[in-house]
Design an enzyme around this catalytic site. Structure first.
Site, PDB file in Angstrom:
ATOM      1  N   LYS A 129       0.820  -1.211   0.000  1.00 16.15           N
ATOM      2  CA  LYS A 129       0.000   0.000   0.000  1.00 16.15           C
ATOM      3  C   LYS A 129       0.856   1.263   0.000  1.00 16.15           C
ATOM      4  O   LYS A 129       0.431   2.315  -0.488  1.00 16.15           O
ATOM      5  CB  LYS A 129      -0.954  -0.038   1.193  1.00 16.15           C
ATOM      6  N   GLU A 153      -0.941   6.635   7.982  1.00 13.80           N
ATOM      7  CA  GLU A 153      -1.577   7.639   7.140  1.00 13.80           C
ATOM      8  C   GLU A 153      -2.602   8.402   7.965  1.00 13.80           C
ATOM      9  O   GLU A 153      -3.072   7.894   9.004  1.00 13.80           O
ATOM     10  CB  GLU A 153      -2.262   6.985   5.934  1.00 13.80           C
ATOM     11  N   HIS A 196     -12.267  -2.347  11.163  1.00  3.62           N
ATOM     12  CA  HIS A 196     -11.805  -2.071   9.800  1.00  3.62           C
ATOM     13  C   HIS A 196     -12.095  -3.235   8.850  1.00  3.62           C
ATOM     14  O   HIS A 196     -11.513  -3.318   7.773  1.00  3.62           O
ATOM     15  CB  HIS A 196     -10.311  -1.736   9.778  1.00  3.62           C
ATOM     16  N   GLU A 247      -9.874   1.226  -3.926  1.00  6.04           N
ATOM     17  CA  GLU A 247     -10.625   1.666  -2.757  1.00  6.04           C
ATOM     18  C   GLU A 247     -10.348   3.129  -2.435  1.00  6.04           C
ATOM     19  O   GLU A 247      -9.215   3.607  -2.563  1.00  6.04           O
ATOM     20  CB  GLU A 247     -10.288   0.789  -1.552  1.00  6.04           C
ATOM     21  N   GLU A 269      -6.147   2.365  -1.567  1.00  8.24           N
ATOM     22  CA  GLU A 269      -5.314   1.255  -2.021  1.00  8.24           C
ATOM     23  C   GLU A 269      -5.966   0.577  -3.211  1.00  8.24           C
ATOM     24  O   GLU A 269      -7.130   0.839  -3.526  1.00  8.24           O
ATOM     25  CB  GLU A 269      -5.127   0.230  -0.901  1.00  8.24           C
ATOM     26  N   ASN A 322      -6.645  -3.334  -4.404  1.00  7.17           N
ATOM     27  CA  ASN A 322      -6.574  -4.758  -4.078  1.00  7.17           C
ATOM     28  C   ASN A 322      -6.479  -5.553  -5.372  1.00  7.17           C
ATOM     29  O   ASN A 322      -7.409  -5.559  -6.183  1.00  7.17           O
ATOM     30  CB  ASN A 322      -7.802  -5.196  -3.284  1.00  7.17           C
ATOM     31  N   ARG A 364      -6.924  -8.438  -6.522  1.00  9.68           N
ATOM     32  CA  ARG A 364      -7.574  -9.744  -6.358  1.00  9.68           C
ATOM     33  C   ARG A 364      -9.073  -9.544  -6.389  1.00  9.68           C
ATOM     34  O   ARG A 364      -9.561  -8.410  -6.488  1.00  9.68           O
ATOM     35  CB  ARG A 364      -7.183 -10.349  -5.006  1.00  9.68           C
TER      36      ARG A 364
END
Length: 635
Positions: free
Chosen positions: A122, A191, A226, A266, A283, A285, A287
């Site tokens: 990330k 972050e 999360h 995202e 980020e 992903n 997949r």
């Protein structure tokens, strides 16, 4: 003569549970043979049973099994698979594993290793999108709150919100340990944490011919720790200009790394007083996502089938299908939201949610263990409008038969009907604000009576049980039968009578009673109660009860200040320097348990002295195991 696309004939899924079963379902429809891998704990798991072939990975922990790329590649070769699908989690975003599959001469049903490498970290992904994350030593008081996040993997593991600078070092240590355990990579970054934002993502699908689809948006704002709980497509209430921006950014991210296959970009969407809603890149992903079914429902496609087609070399149409209607997915977890989301284990006696799409890795009678994620199933509905989809899903879950460990089913139903959610005003802090109300005990007051009447009928017709010579009723109207049940944390005592006219109860008309169905009439309203019993556990519609002995047996008393294991798991850490005789402060972390891929902190309940410390790293514990005792300081 130009060769056409290749044909995959056998797929190994390098995963377990629900996602393995879901990929196998599509493979069967495509006529592709399936291969499962399983740990020793998963020897009898559904995904191992439904595959055409299964290969054992010795051990039970992810590090020994599902994170061992070398063993999985060997399993694929031994079973004759010509392709590998990674699912999500575990090695799905591991570029080294993707290369090993390709080097072994098999097809990788996923993006190129270079694209995984660019986006799987990330920190590197943010840099690629022109964003610089904070370094560990760069966080100042003005930056708070911040989010500590694992650089590899997802699912909420290795993630911590830090609101006090003094807590940063401890949370970094905890996040690194959890990330290393879940993903084999302990790298984390920091972050800014945006309060009150919505978690919005864009599904992408790209082929090897230069076409990239942006398949609408999903809203995944309802999260605990999360990790997403309820997801929907499309994300409600976003202005057209922001939708265009999200789609453009997602396609730009895909093209930046020459992406191929299914992936998700995202964002955190937050309202700014001056500019309105603004998207912050989180980020990518590389997949398939857990929540992919809602996109499938809205666009009328099978994303796993598209993954296979893209891996075979087929081209996508130039434009994606049109979106229709609204879809919502709820994740049914074996956990207790009212007890800090503690994961639960045990036998799943029955799972039935009629009239919906149910993606699961369990069937009736399966055991939910301690080693992996506690998700039981994903429940998905599609309807013409969002309001209809929410109503359908809430109703389906409310009527579902979920008999076994404690689940979050009631929380899901209440969340779907909460006015903030139905109005589309939710954000990632939804459960921080509303959890106490959403988990407040509530049960049908007549459930204990229904349980008692069904039990009485079952006993009266059980020829294996000793029978009274006086038959099933007593001609002593002043002495009713008594049964006791625990329900919603309280004890309930039920009185009923056997008469020549059948079973009766004060204030309630018993319309019908047998071992499985009780019909009661109260104040002119007739209601049905379906009853199921497994040992002392009784399920009456959606209410769980525990049958109590008529005369309670004395129980062992625990010493005040005892810290008991709230779940089965493994002691992974004890606080540095902690020993018997040490003085501790209220809330001070003492030790950490790992259960179902998450770390759970055990803290001192009060200021005082640690008089007993039984927990040691590596120790396997059951629910109720005594871990430590803190003798409270009396002022």
């Amino acid at each position: 003569m130009t060769e056409g696309p290749m044909m995959i004939t056998s797929v190994l899924v390098a995963n377990r549970g629900e996602i393995a079963c879901r990929v196998f379902r599509t493979c069967r429809e495509l006529g592709i043979r399936t291969v499962a891998v399983h740990s020793d704990a998963d020897e009898n798991a559904l995904h191992a049973r439904v595959a055409d072939a299964a290969v054992r990975l010795p051990g039970v922990t992810p590090a020994e099994t599902y994170l061992r790329g070398d063993l999985i590649v060997k399993a694929a070769m031994d079973a004759g698979a010509d392709a590998v699908h990674p699912g999500y989690g575990f090695l799905s975003e591991n570029a080294g594993f993707a290369r090993a599959v390709l080097d072994a001469g098999m097809v990788w049903i996923g993006p190129p290793p270079a694209a995984i490498e660019a986006m799987a970290s990330k920190t590197r992904a943010k840099q690629l999108m022109g964003i610089e994350p904070l370094g560990d030593g760069e966080v100042a008081e003005a930056d708070l709150p911040v989010l500590v996040k694992a650089a590899a993997g997802g699912g909420g593991r290795g993630m911590r919100i830090v609101r006090r600078l003094a807590d940063l070092d401890a949370e970094l240590t905890a996040a690194r340990a959890e990330a290393a355990s879940a993903f084999g990579d302990g790298e984390v970054f920091v972050e800014p944490y945006v309060e009150g934002g919505r978690h919005v993502e864009v599904q992408i699908l790209a082929d090897t011919h230069g076409t990239v689809w942006a398949l609408g948006t999903r809203d995944c704002s309802l999260q605990r720790r999360h990790q997403k709980v309820i997801e929907e497509a499309p994300a409600p209430g976003l202005p057209p200009a922001l939708l265009d921006e999200l789609h453009d950014m997602a396609v730009r991210a895909a093209r930046a790394v020459s992406y191929v296959g299914a992936g998700t970009v995202e964002f955190l969407v937050a309202d700014h007083p001056a500019t309105g809603p603004k998207a912050h890149f989180l980020e990518m992903n590389t997949r398939l996502q857990v929540e992919h079914p809602v996109t499938e429902a809205v666009f009328g496609i099978d994303l796993v089938a598209e993954q296979v087609r893209v891996a075979e070399g087929h081209a996508l149409e130039k434009e994606p299908p049109r979106a229709r209607g609204h879809a919502v997915e709820a994740r049914l977890y074996a956990e207790d939201p009212g007890r800090d989301w503690a994961p639960q284990t045990g036998r799943l006696h029955r799972l039935a949610v009629p009239g919906v799409r149910l993606d699961t890795g369990y069937t009736d009678g399966d055991h939910i263990g301690v080693h992996y994620d506690p998700m039981i199933a994903k429940v998905v509905v599609h309807a013409p409008t969002r309001a209809e989809a929410l109503r359908r899903l809430a109703g389906a879950l409310e009527r579902a038969a979920v008999h076994g460990p404690v689940t979050n089913r009631d929380l899901l139903v209440r969340s779907l009907r909460h006015e903030e959610f139905t109005a589309g005003r939710m954000d990632t802090g939804f459960y921080d604000r509303h959890l106490p109300a959403l988990t407040a005990p509530h049960a049908d007051p007549h459930a204990p009576l229904a349980a008692a009447l069904a039990d009485a009928h079952a006993h009266a017709h059980d020829h294996a049980r000793p029978r009274s010579r006086f038959g099933g009723w007593r001609n002593v109207p002043s002495q009713p039968q008594v049964k006791r049940y625990a329900m919603a944390g309280e004890e309930h005592e039920v009185h009923y009578r056997h008469t020549r006219q059948g079973l009766t109860a004060d204030g309630v008309r018993v319309v019908h009673a047998d071992a499985r169905l009780v019909v009661l009439e109260v104040d002119g309203v007739r209601r049905k109660y379906e009853v199921a019993r497994y040992g002392t556990k009784v399920y009456v519609n959606a209410t769980e009860l525990t049958a109590l002995p008529r005369f309670p047996e004395p129980t062992d008393r625990q010493e005040p200040g005892s810290l008991l294991a709230p779940m089965p798991g493994t002691v992974v850490r004890v606080a540095d320097g902690l020993a018997e005789g040490a003085r501790v402060e209220a809330g001070q972390p003492l030790l950490w348990l790992e259960a179902m891929k998450m770390e759970h902190r055990i803290s001192a309940p009060a200021a005082g002295t640690l008089t007993v410390l039984h927990a040691v790293p590596g120790q396997q514990v059951e629910v109720g195991t005594l871990l430590a005792v803190v003798q409270e300081e009396i002022s």
